[in-house]
Design an enzyme around this catalytic site. Sequence first.
Site, PDB file in Angstrom:
ATOM      1  N   LYS A  52       0.849  -1.191   0.000  1.00  0.00           N
ATOM      2  CA  LYS A  52       0.000   0.000   0.000  1.00  0.00           C
ATOM      3  C   LYS A  52       0.883   1.239   0.000  1.00  0.00           C
ATOM      4  O   LYS A  52       1.987   1.212   0.533  1.00  0.00           O
ATOM      5  CB  LYS A  52      -0.865   0.015   1.270  1.00  0.00           C
ATOM      6  CG  LYS A  52      -2.102   0.882   1.157  1.00  0.00           C
ATOM      7  CD  LYS A  52      -3.293   0.061   0.750  1.00  0.00           C
ATOM      8  CE  LYS A  52      -4.553   0.878   0.738  1.00  0.00           C
ATOM      9  NZ  LYS A  52      -5.735   0.029   0.482  1.00  0.00           N
ATOM     10  N   GLY A  76     -21.600   5.858   4.974  1.00  0.00           N
ATOM     11  CA  GLY A  76     -20.797   6.380   3.869  1.00  0.00           C
ATOM     12  C   GLY A  76     -21.433   6.079   2.523  1.00  0.00           C
ATOM     13  O   GLY A  76     -21.571   4.921   2.136  1.00  0.00           O
ATOM     14  N   GLY A 135     -20.307   7.038  -0.492  1.00  0.00           N
ATOM     15  CA  GLY A 135     -19.332   7.417  -1.530  1.00  0.00           C
ATOM     16  C   GLY A 135     -19.244   6.409  -2.649  1.00  0.00           C
ATOM     17  O   GLY A 135     -20.256   5.797  -3.032  1.00  0.00           O
ATOM     18  N   VAL A 185     -18.023   3.366  -2.912  1.00  0.00           N
ATOM     19  CA  VAL A 185     -18.456   1.996  -2.617  1.00  0.00           C
ATOM     20  C   VAL A 185     -19.871   2.001  -2.019  1.00  0.00           C
ATOM     21  O   VAL A 185     -20.783   1.320  -2.510  1.00  0.00           O
ATOM     22  CB  VAL A 185     -17.470   1.298  -1.643  1.00  0.00           C
ATOM     23  CG1 VAL A 185     -17.990  -0.074  -1.247  1.00  0.00           C
ATOM     24  CG2 VAL A 185     -16.097   1.189  -2.284  1.00  0.00           C
TER      25      VAL A 185
HETATM   26  N1  PHE Z   1      -8.409   0.544  -2.796  1.00  0.00           N
HETATM   27  C1  PHE Z   1      -8.250  -0.771  -3.332  1.00  0.00           C
HETATM   28  C2  PHE Z   1      -8.306  -1.763  -2.190  1.00  0.00           C
HETATM   29  O1  PHE Z   1      -8.141  -1.422  -1.032  1.00  0.00           O
HETATM   30  C3  PHE Z   1      -6.921  -0.836  -3.989  1.00  0.00           C
HETATM   31  C4  PHE Z   1      -6.852  -1.311  -5.409  1.00  0.00           C
HETATM   32  C5  PHE Z   1      -7.741  -0.951  -6.378  1.00  0.00           C
HETATM   33  C6  PHE Z   1      -5.823  -2.125  -5.762  1.00  0.00           C
HETATM   34  C7  PHE Z   1      -7.633  -1.415  -7.634  1.00  0.00           C
HETATM   35  C8  PHE Z   1      -5.697  -2.597  -7.036  1.00  0.00           C
HETATM   36  C9  PHE Z   1      -6.605  -2.236  -7.984  1.00  0.00           C
HETATM   37  O2  PHE Z   1      -8.535  -2.930  -2.413  1.00  0.00           O
END
Ligand code: PHE
Length: 352
Positions: free
Chosen positions: A78, A181, A183, A185
């Site tokens: 990350k 939330g 947003g 998602v």
């Molecule tokens: N925000 C996504 C997650 O936490 C990260 C992600 C998105 C990684 C798209 C790869 C491709 O899963």
Amino acid sequence: MEELLKQWDGEEVIIRYDKPSGAWIIIAIHNTRLGTATGGTRMKSYSDLKAAVQDALKLAEGMSFKYAVANFPRGGGKAVIHVPNDFDEQKRPELLKRYGSLVCQLGGLFETGPDVGTSPDDMDIIAETGDPYIFCRTPAKGGAGDSGPATAFGVYNGILAVCEHLFDQASLEKKRILVQGGGSVGGHLIDLLIEAGATVMFSDIDDQTVRLLRDKKGLTFIHPDKIFDTPCDIFAPCALGGILNKNSIPRLKCLAVAGGANNQLAESADAERLWGRQILYAPDYAINIGGAMAIIGIETMGWSKQKADKNVSSVRQTLTQIFETAKAEGINTDAAARRIARKRLFGNHGEK
Ligand code: PHE
């Protein structure tokens, strides 16, 4: 900070200070046993560098568990871009381009997509220098775009598993679901839940989102102060992490927690607290893989949208397996999920 890094069981951390913007870039590589470290880029300002590093480490670990529990061939990583409080937004594109160069320099050690505070438009800019390691560019730039809808679809399938486990029926008809939330998602999840006949309530701190969902869609708005005290069948956190903790858990009036936010538990003891209250917890990293899975599949494995949907719907079987393991072994659902993941990550029987 030294202790933080020493105690972490990940592989490496790259930290760069970006002088022109005053931002800190942190890339945490947690575990690459199952594949290339892949995770979102979170961009926000933290109280200090230590808090930013801590978040990156925890989020990277979350990604390892996310892929492992789903048996998906990627590794945990990350990135966090910790911008100063008074960050000048005009400096954003250049900062993103320098960040892209750093990702490119790593030569494939880390691949990234959007997360809290970044969007497909940002991925377009990062990809100018970071190509070919950047997911979720806009369709105009050849990417698969926003991962929010696929994450929501996975969470929806997870909620079906929850209902099946609790009520012996994978039906959402008349189930009261509170979504925190609305947003990228949460908003898509709300649409899927309504379509399936659930009674949806929501909470959000953004006025515009509240107006859209309450006034235009006619949903019941729950004030953020009341979110933990509102009776419902399922509570679906789809905002920021850390919301399940020793103060909030005793207040919950739900039968299950199943939502898309990362790092919902403030500490691992909170899984046991939920279990003690007989609240069925869908581990966040198990239920929210849909976005990453679909996008990685579409952009690198040649999946069609249908194939992506089919694979993402496996979140339902994964959660069922977790719930059954928890029940059979008498351990909480987070411990059950970690046991399954650890075997794949560390190749042993759940011990680190
Ligand atoms: N925000 C996504 C997650 O936490 C990260 C992600 C998105 C990684 C798209 C790869 C491709 O899963």
